[in-house]
Design a protein around this motif. Sequence first.
Motif, PDB file in Angstrom:
ATOM      1  N   LEU A 228       0.841  -1.192   0.000  1.00  6.61           N
ATOM      2  CA  LEU A 228       0.000   0.000   0.000  1.00  6.61           C
ATOM      3  C   LEU A 228       0.881   1.247   0.000  1.00  6.61           C
ATOM      4  O   LEU A 228       1.764   1.391   0.846  1.00  6.61           O
ATOM      5  CB  LEU A 228      -0.890   0.001   1.250  1.00  6.61           C
ATOM      6  CG  LEU A 228      -2.196   0.786   1.191  1.00  6.61           C
ATOM      7  CD1 LEU A 228      -3.115   0.215   0.120  1.00  6.61           C
ATOM      8  CD2 LEU A 228      -2.892   0.740   2.541  1.00  6.61           C
ATOM      9  N   GLY A 229       0.633   2.129  -0.973  1.00  8.56           N
ATOM     10  CA  GLY A 229       1.344   3.403  -1.019  1.00  8.56           C
ATOM     11  C   GLY A 229       0.604   4.476  -0.240  1.00  8.56           C
ATOM     12  O   GLY A 229      -0.553   4.292   0.162  1.00  8.56           O
ATOM     13  N   ILE A 230       1.241   5.620  -0.065  1.00  4.83           N
ATOM     14  CA  ILE A 230       0.651   6.717   0.698  1.00  4.83           C
ATOM     15  C   ILE A 230      -0.643   7.209   0.054  1.00  4.83           C
ATOM     16  O   ILE A 230      -1.662   7.380   0.734  1.00  4.83           O
ATOM     17  CB  ILE A 230       1.650   7.880   0.830  1.00  4.83           C
ATOM     18  CG1 ILE A 230       2.832   7.476   1.719  1.00  4.83           C
ATOM     19  CG2 ILE A 230       0.961   9.111   1.418  1.00  4.83           C
ATOM     20  CD1 ILE A 230       2.501   7.371   3.178  1.00  4.83           C
ATOM     21  N   GLU A 231      -0.637   7.444  -1.257  1.00  4.48           N
ATOM     22  CA  GLU A 231      -1.818   7.980  -1.932  1.00  4.48           C
ATOM     23  C   GLU A 231      -2.983   7.003  -1.868  1.00  4.48           C
ATOM     24  O   GLU A 231      -4.137   7.401  -1.684  1.00  4.48           O
ATOM     25  CB  GLU A 231      -1.489   8.331  -3.387  1.00  4.48           C
ATOM     26  CG  GLU A 231      -0.523   9.492  -3.535  1.00  4.48           C
ATOM     27  CD  GLU A 231      -1.033  10.753  -2.859  1.00  4.48           C
ATOM     28  OE1 GLU A 231      -2.243  11.011  -2.918  1.00  4.48           O
ATOM     29  OE2 GLU A 231      -0.210  11.475  -2.267  1.00  4.48           O
ATOM     30  N   GLU A 232      -2.691   5.711  -2.035  1.00  7.11           N
ATOM     31  CA  GLU A 232      -3.760   4.713  -1.936  1.00  7.11           C
ATOM     32  C   GLU A 232      -4.294   4.646  -0.517  1.00  7.11           C
ATOM     33  O   GLU A 232      -5.502   4.479  -0.305  1.00  7.11           O
ATOM     34  CB  GLU A 232      -3.238   3.342  -2.366  1.00  7.11           C
ATOM     35  CG  GLU A 232      -4.335   2.276  -2.461  1.00  7.11           C
ATOM     36  CD  GLU A 232      -3.811   0.930  -2.930  1.00  7.11           C
ATOM     37  OE1 GLU A 232      -4.618  -0.011  -3.039  1.00  7.11           O
ATOM     38  OE2 GLU A 232      -2.592   0.821  -3.181  1.00  7.11           O
ATOM     39  N   LEU A 233      -3.421   4.809   0.451  1.00  5.44           N
ATOM     40  CA  LEU A 233      -3.841   4.847   1.855  1.00  5.44           C
ATOM     41  C   LEU A 233      -4.816   6.000   2.076  1.00  5.44           C
ATOM     42  O   LEU A 233      -5.864   5.835   2.721  1.00  5.44           O
ATOM     43  CB  LEU A 233      -2.610   5.008   2.746  1.00  5.44           C
ATOM     44  CG  LEU A 233      -2.840   5.033   4.258  1.00  5.44           C
ATOM     45  CD1 LEU A 233      -3.166   3.638   4.776  1.00  5.44           C
ATOM     46  CD2 LEU A 233      -1.609   5.585   4.969  1.00  5.44           C
TER      47      LEU A 233
ATOM     48  N   ALA B 238      -8.856   5.890   3.054  1.00  4.60           N
ATOM     49  CA  ALA B 238      -9.319   6.599   4.252  1.00  4.60           C
ATOM     50  C   ALA B 238     -10.453   7.553   3.898  1.00  4.60           C
ATOM     51  O   ALA B 238     -11.460   7.647   4.629  1.00  4.60           O
ATOM     52  CB  ALA B 238      -8.164   7.363   4.890  1.00  4.60           C
ATOM     53  N   ASP B 239     -10.329   8.269   2.781  1.00  2.00           N
ATOM     54  CA  ASP B 239     -11.382   9.190   2.362  1.00  2.00           C
ATOM     55  C   ASP B 239     -12.697   8.456   2.109  1.00  2.00           C
ATOM     56  O   ASP B 239     -13.784   8.998   2.361  1.00  2.00           O
ATOM     57  CB  ASP B 239     -10.967   9.935   1.089  1.00  2.00           C
ATOM     58  CG  ASP B 239      -9.811  10.895   1.338  1.00  2.00           C
ATOM     59  OD1 ASP B 239      -9.531  11.185   2.522  1.00  2.00           O
ATOM     60  OD2 ASP B 239      -9.196  11.358   0.355  1.00  2.00           O
ATOM     61  N   ALA B 240     -12.591   7.240   1.612  1.00  2.00           N
ATOM     62  CA  ALA B 240     -13.797   6.483   1.273  1.00  2.00           C
ATOM     63  C   ALA B 240     -14.397   5.751   2.466  1.00  2.00           C
ATOM     64  O   ALA B 240     -15.626   5.561   2.523  1.00  2.00           O
ATOM     65  CB  ALA B 240     -13.486   5.475   0.161  1.00  2.00           C
TER      66      ALA B 240
ATOM     67  N   THR C  62      -8.402  -1.143  10.109  1.00  2.00           N
ATOM     68  CA  THR C  62      -9.758  -0.830  10.579  1.00  2.00           C
ATOM     69  C   THR C  62     -10.154   0.594  10.189  1.00  2.00           C
ATOM     70  O   THR C  62     -11.329   0.857   9.913  1.00  2.00           O
ATOM     71  CB  THR C  62      -9.856  -0.995  12.102  1.00  2.00           C
ATOM     72  OG1 THR C  62      -8.828  -0.216  12.741  1.00  2.00           O
ATOM     73  CG2 THR C  62      -9.704  -2.440  12.512  1.00  2.00           C
ATOM     74  N   THR C  63      -9.187   1.499  10.147  1.00  2.00           N
ATOM     75  CA  THR C  63      -9.495   2.888   9.791  1.00  2.00           C
ATOM     76  C   THR C  63      -9.801   3.031   8.306  1.00  2.00           C
ATOM     77  O   THR C  63     -10.704   3.781   7.927  1.00  2.00           O
ATOM     78  CB  THR C  63      -8.329   3.814  10.170  1.00  2.00           C
ATOM     79  OG1 THR C  63      -8.073   3.707  11.574  1.00  2.00           O
ATOM     80  CG2 THR C  63      -8.658   5.262   9.838  1.00  2.00           C
ATOM     81  N   ILE C  64      -9.084   2.319   7.457  1.00  2.00           N
ATOM     82  CA  ILE C  64      -9.268   2.479   6.006  1.00  2.00           C
ATOM     83  C   ILE C  64     -10.234   1.456   5.426  1.00  2.00           C
ATOM     84  O   ILE C  64     -10.438   1.424   4.212  1.00  2.00           O
ATOM     85  CB  ILE C  64      -7.918   2.407   5.274  1.00  2.00           C
ATOM     86  CG1 ILE C  64      -7.252   1.041   5.462  1.00  2.00           C
ATOM     87  CG2 ILE C  64      -6.997   3.508   5.753  1.00  2.00           C
ATOM     88  CD1 ILE C  64      -5.913   0.904   4.735  1.00  2.00           C
ATOM     89  N   GLY C  65     -10.823   0.615   6.278  1.00  2.00           N
ATOM     90  CA  GLY C  65     -11.897  -0.257   5.820  1.00  2.00           C
ATOM     91  C   GLY C  65     -11.473  -1.564   5.181  1.00  2.00           C
ATOM     92  O   GLY C  65     -12.258  -2.150   4.426  1.00  2.00           O
TER      93      GLY C  65
END
Length: 435
Positions: free
Chosen positions: A27-32, A36-38, A220-223
Amino acid sequence: MISKLFVTGLLGCICVMPVWSQHRKVLGIEELFSLADANSKSLKVHQLAVDEAVQAIKVAKNDRLPSVEASLSFSYIGDGWMSDRDFSNGMKADMPHWGNNFAFKATQAIYTGGAVSTGIEISELQKKMAEAELDNDKQNVRFMLVGHYLDLFQLNNQKRIYEKNIEQTRLLIAEIQATFEQGTALKSDITRYELQLKNLELGLTNVINSMRILNRQLVTTIGLDADTEILPDTALLAVEIEKRSELHWQNERNSAPVMRMADLNVSMNERQQDLARAGRRPVIGLVAANNFDGPILIEVPPLNKNFNYWYVGVNVTYKFDSLFKNNKKLKKACLGTLKAQENRRLAEEQLSNGINAAYINLEEAYTRLDTKEKNVQLAHENYEVVHSRYLNGLSLVTDMLDASNIQLSSELELSNAQVGILYQYFMLKKTVGTL
């Protein structure tokens, strides 16, 4: 030397073999950030607040529309009773018993002293405030996640360092065992390095457990599924860091969410002043109504007939109590505006100080990295010299232990310094709201 080759490779890549999860995901930073946004529950709450504010604007605009009302009623009317003013000579008065009423009324405000338009402006400002709060929370969530991500990256580095040092220590124990069998080493030398090996294995266990905890918080935070293991992108250290002056970062502070919220708070308090002033002005509107009643009870005797009438006109309403009531409201609104302006100046001061601190810390992180790289080089050279002297019987096992510990410590500190630069850079971007 094995350790030197390892550290050279470590600076460019990470390779771990976790044992606690079933699914591995690089997982890269942008994908992370996208995940998280979603999926962040905190961001969903703030997004709902924005949607609620959008709906509030529509509700506020309804005050521009005409007000239309109608009523319909049927009633049973009992007989009346009449008497003189001293209640003597009372007699029954027959009444029509069935009554009906239908009323229709429409009003359209044409002047409210600015109350309607100000109410709409306040709702629009509240929507912008909700959006700014969403952006601010997004920055906080992203920085929290990038902190965990960098910690996980750092722990992966530490895990690899511990594994290579454990391998190196085992090889050294084998060498000492061979010299012991030849009678040129003491049993205590082997014991000391076996103790060193156990300490390294314990350190590795601590690192792995910390990785598991951080990994769970991230997924858990990013689903993602709880059994997913996140592997940091191996190209993380190659992230291009913008070389900007502190003045450039300071110039971006007005677009930061905290400053936008402070500006909006000032504007909202100014609109409250306008609303208080509107309360001291008359309200003018157009009115049209129609009434259909029966029976006609204002006649004596009553007429058992229906009566319909209508009218149109201009309605002017003025509350005289606003002359002394609204002055206090206006004064309160003015004080609220002054408070909001002071809060804005305070927020700007704190943000400027935060940018300054983050910029200085970033500059310090670069200096720290240069120092740690030199320390690692010297630690490797020292270890090679001491190792060679020990094998030739020119140094004690305690010297070897010291050299080994210095090498491990310097490698861990270098790993921390590399990640520290990224952390301070992301801290600076979060401070100005561009993370």
